[in-house]
Design a protein around this motif. Structure first.
Motif, PDB file in Angstrom:
ATOM      1  N   VAL A 213       0.948  -0.962  -0.396  1.00  0.00           N
ATOM      2  CA  VAL A 213       0.299  -0.375  -0.305  1.00  0.00           C
ATOM      3  C   VAL A 213       1.381   1.424  -0.019  1.00  0.00           C
ATOM      4  O   VAL A 213       0.705   2.004  -0.838  1.00  0.00           O
ATOM      5  N   VAL A 214       1.968   1.233   0.882  1.00  0.00           N
ATOM      6  CA  VAL A 214       3.125   2.018   0.970  1.00  0.00           C
ATOM      7  C   VAL A 214       3.287   2.793  -0.233  1.00  0.00           C
ATOM      8  O   VAL A 214       4.050   3.740  -0.419  1.00  0.00           O
ATOM      9  N   ALA A 215       3.678   1.831  -0.943  1.00  0.00           N
ATOM     10  CA  ALA A 215       4.684   1.104  -2.115  1.00  0.00           C
ATOM     11  C   ALA A 215       3.809   2.469  -3.107  1.00  0.00           C
ATOM     12  O   ALA A 215       3.831   3.403  -4.305  1.00  0.00           O
ATOM     13  N   ALA A 216       2.641   2.046  -3.235  1.00  0.00           N
ATOM     14  CA  ALA A 216       1.887   2.378  -4.074  1.00  0.00           C
ATOM     15  C   ALA A 216       1.556   3.967  -4.268  1.00  0.00           C
ATOM     16  O   ALA A 216       1.761   4.415  -5.568  1.00  0.00           O
ATOM     17  N   LYS A 217       1.504   4.453  -3.087  1.00  0.00           N
ATOM     18  CA  LYS A 217       1.043   5.437  -2.780  1.00  0.00           C
ATOM     19  C   LYS A 217       2.468   6.346  -2.456  1.00  0.00           C
ATOM     20  O   LYS A 217       2.297   7.691  -3.723  1.00  0.00           O
ATOM     21  N   GLU A 218       3.251   5.806  -2.525  1.00  0.00           N
ATOM     22  CA  GLU A 218       4.840   6.660  -3.174  1.00  0.00           C
ATOM     23  C   GLU A 218       4.753   6.780  -4.369  1.00  0.00           C
ATOM     24  O   GLU A 218       5.694   7.453  -4.934  1.00  0.00           O
ATOM     25  N   ALA A 219       4.771   5.658  -5.073  1.00  0.00           N
ATOM     26  CA  ALA A 219       4.680   5.942  -7.292  1.00  0.00           C
ATOM     27  C   ALA A 219       3.776   6.435  -7.388  1.00  0.00           C
ATOM     28  O   ALA A 219       3.912   7.415  -7.715  1.00  0.00           O
ATOM     29  N   GLN A 220       2.430   6.872  -6.782  1.00  0.00           N
ATOM     30  CA  GLN A 220       1.527   7.962  -7.164  1.00  0.00           C
ATOM     31  C   GLN A 220       1.862   9.620  -6.821  1.00  0.00           C
ATOM     32  O   GLN A 220       1.736  10.300  -7.689  1.00  0.00           O
ATOM     33  N   ASP A 221       2.106   9.167  -5.790  1.00  0.00           N
ATOM     34  CA  ASP A 221       2.991  10.376  -5.856  1.00  0.00           C
ATOM     35  C   ASP A 221       4.397  10.858  -6.224  1.00  0.00           C
ATOM     36  O   ASP A 221       4.028  12.599  -6.499  1.00  0.00           O
ATOM     37  N   GLY A 222       5.165  10.256  -6.543  1.00  0.00           N
ATOM     38  CA  GLY A 222       5.495  10.219  -7.035  1.00  0.00           C
ATOM     39  C   GLY A 222       5.235  11.008  -9.298  1.00  0.00           C
ATOM     40  O   GLY A 222       5.809  11.888  -9.233  1.00  0.00           O
ATOM     41  N   ALA A 223       4.676  10.378  -8.972  1.00  0.00           N
ATOM     42  CA  ALA A 223       4.329  10.444 -10.361  1.00  0.00           C
ATOM     43  C   ALA A 223       3.418  12.216 -10.574  1.00  0.00           C
ATOM     44  O   ALA A 223       3.328  12.912 -11.954  1.00  0.00           O
ATOM     45  N   GLN A 224       2.913  12.832  -9.886  1.00  0.00           N
ATOM     46  CA  GLN A 224       1.831  13.897  -9.743  1.00  0.00           C
ATOM     47  C   GLN A 224       2.443  14.591  -9.500  1.00  0.00           C
ATOM     48  O   GLN A 224       2.807  15.867  -9.751  1.00  0.00           O
ATOM     49  N   ALA A 225       3.918  14.341  -8.522  1.00  0.00           N
ATOM     50  CA  ALA A 225       4.754  15.545  -8.049  1.00  0.00           C
ATOM     51  C   ALA A 225       5.442  15.667  -9.499  1.00  0.00           C
ATOM     52  O   ALA A 225       5.649  16.876 -10.407  1.00  0.00           O
ATOM     53  N   ARG A 226       5.599  14.479 -10.603  1.00  0.00           N
ATOM     54  CA  ARG A 226       6.291  15.175 -11.930  1.00  0.00           C
ATOM     55  C   ARG A 226       5.357  15.578 -12.900  1.00  0.00           C
ATOM     56  O   ARG A 226       5.970  16.466 -13.452  1.00  0.00           O
ATOM     57  N   GLU A 227       4.007  15.367 -12.314  1.00  0.00           N
ATOM     58  CA  GLU A 227       2.802  15.626 -13.475  1.00  0.00           C
ATOM     59  C   GLU A 227       3.175  17.284 -13.606  1.00  0.00           C
ATOM     60  O   GLU A 227       2.769  18.291 -14.493  1.00  0.00           O
TER      61      GLU A 227
END
Length: 304
Positions: free
Chosen positions: A288-302
């Motif tokens: 769950v944490v890994a998925a959230k971190e990946a998502q937060d990273g994608a949003q930050a890049r976006e």
């Protein structure tokens, strides 16, 4: 009882929208994706654990996933939105004698901080009164957004807010979907349990269209898995064929430990900290944490 938590700087109070026969929201509906789509800058994960079928280890997953996240150092709030109060009982509290609970938060609009108990994790408790919440809410304007508005007070104080929902797709569950950034679905490894996912998806599609365009299933947890049986293995195959990466790699296996721990008023991580049952939820928490971190990273890049 918890101390009041400072309000976020800019709480947003949205008008209520009926779940049916209303114009769609201005934003387009979001499809079923592995992690959903969060609003820009969202930090707190508000996760509804939902399945209209009972007996799929929903409460067990809410508690033990929450405690595992807490072990990892995250700030966690559990919200007991099930009138049965099993999550509340699993932390050694009696829903029959609790004076103020999520019923009062949703119906009487008291601050949610007033019903939070400090246990293994922070817990917004349920009482027997919650059984009448859907009827009481049905007469209120903004009834689908009652939980969303209540969480504004404490949302910034937590990294994860996990909501245990009733075994139905009624108004309490709709409240959870409207407040949530994502949904985790515990699914018993049996064929009949898989069929209920279609109805849950349909309800989520309605919520996305009319109430919360950002909510989506972010993960499916196979529970009560018994690798010795062909039926369990086939159920996993069907899940993965239909939902792909939405299915977590962690398998929550059948064990008496999950039944024994609530009798002691504790999570399985406290009851049997070195056992396989506890480790399974630690593995799930890492996913769950890994998925959230990946998502937060994608949003930050976006938004860079």
């Amino acid at each position: 009882m918890s101390e009041p938590v400072p309000e976020p700087e800019a709480p947003v109070a949205a008008d209520s929208v009926e779940p049916v026969d209303v114009p769609p929201a201005e934003q387009p509906a979001v499809g079923l994706t592995p992690s959903g789509t969060l609003p820009a800058g969202a930090a707190t994960s508000v996760i509804a654990l939902a399945n209209q079928k009972g007996g799929v280890a929903k409460t067990t997953t809410t508690l033990n996933l929450g405690v595992a996240l807490r072990e990892m150092g995250h700030r966690v709030l559990l919200v007991d939105l099930d009138p049965q109060g099993n999550l509340t009982m699993s932390q050694g509290l009696n829903p029959d004698v609790i004076e103020r609970s999520m019923f009062d938060v949703l119906v009487h609009k008291i601050p949610i901080s007033e019903v939070i108990e400090r246990r293994e994790v922070d817990l917004a408790v349920a009482s027997i009164d919650l059984a009448g919440a859907e009827l009481a809410l049905s007469a209120l304007i903004g009834r689908e957004r009652s939980l969303e508005k209540a969480l504004v007070e404490v949302r910034n104080a937590y990294d994860y807010i996990l909501i245990d929902t009733p075994p139905s797709l009624g108004l309490l569950t709709i409240n959870a979907f409207v407040a949530a950034t994502g949904v985790i679905v515990p699914v018993q490894c049996e064929y009949l349990s898989l069929r209920g996912l279609v109805q849950l998806e349909n309800t989520l599609a309605m919520v996305r269209e009319n109430l919360n365009p950002h909510v989506a299933v972010e993960g499916i947890v196979p529970t009560m898995f018994d690798g010795r049986t062909l039926h369990s293995r086939e159920a996993i195959e069907i899940l993965e064929e239909n939902f792909g990466d939405l299915v977590y790699r962690t398998r929550i296996r059948k064990t008496v430990r999950y039944a024994e721990a609530p009798v002691k008023g504790s999570s399985v991580l406290k009851y049997d900290p070195t056992g396989a049952a506890a480790e399974a939820y630690r593995e799930l928490a890492r996913e769950v944490v890994a998925a959230k971190e990946a998502q937060d990273g994608a949003q930050a890049r976006e938004h860079a």
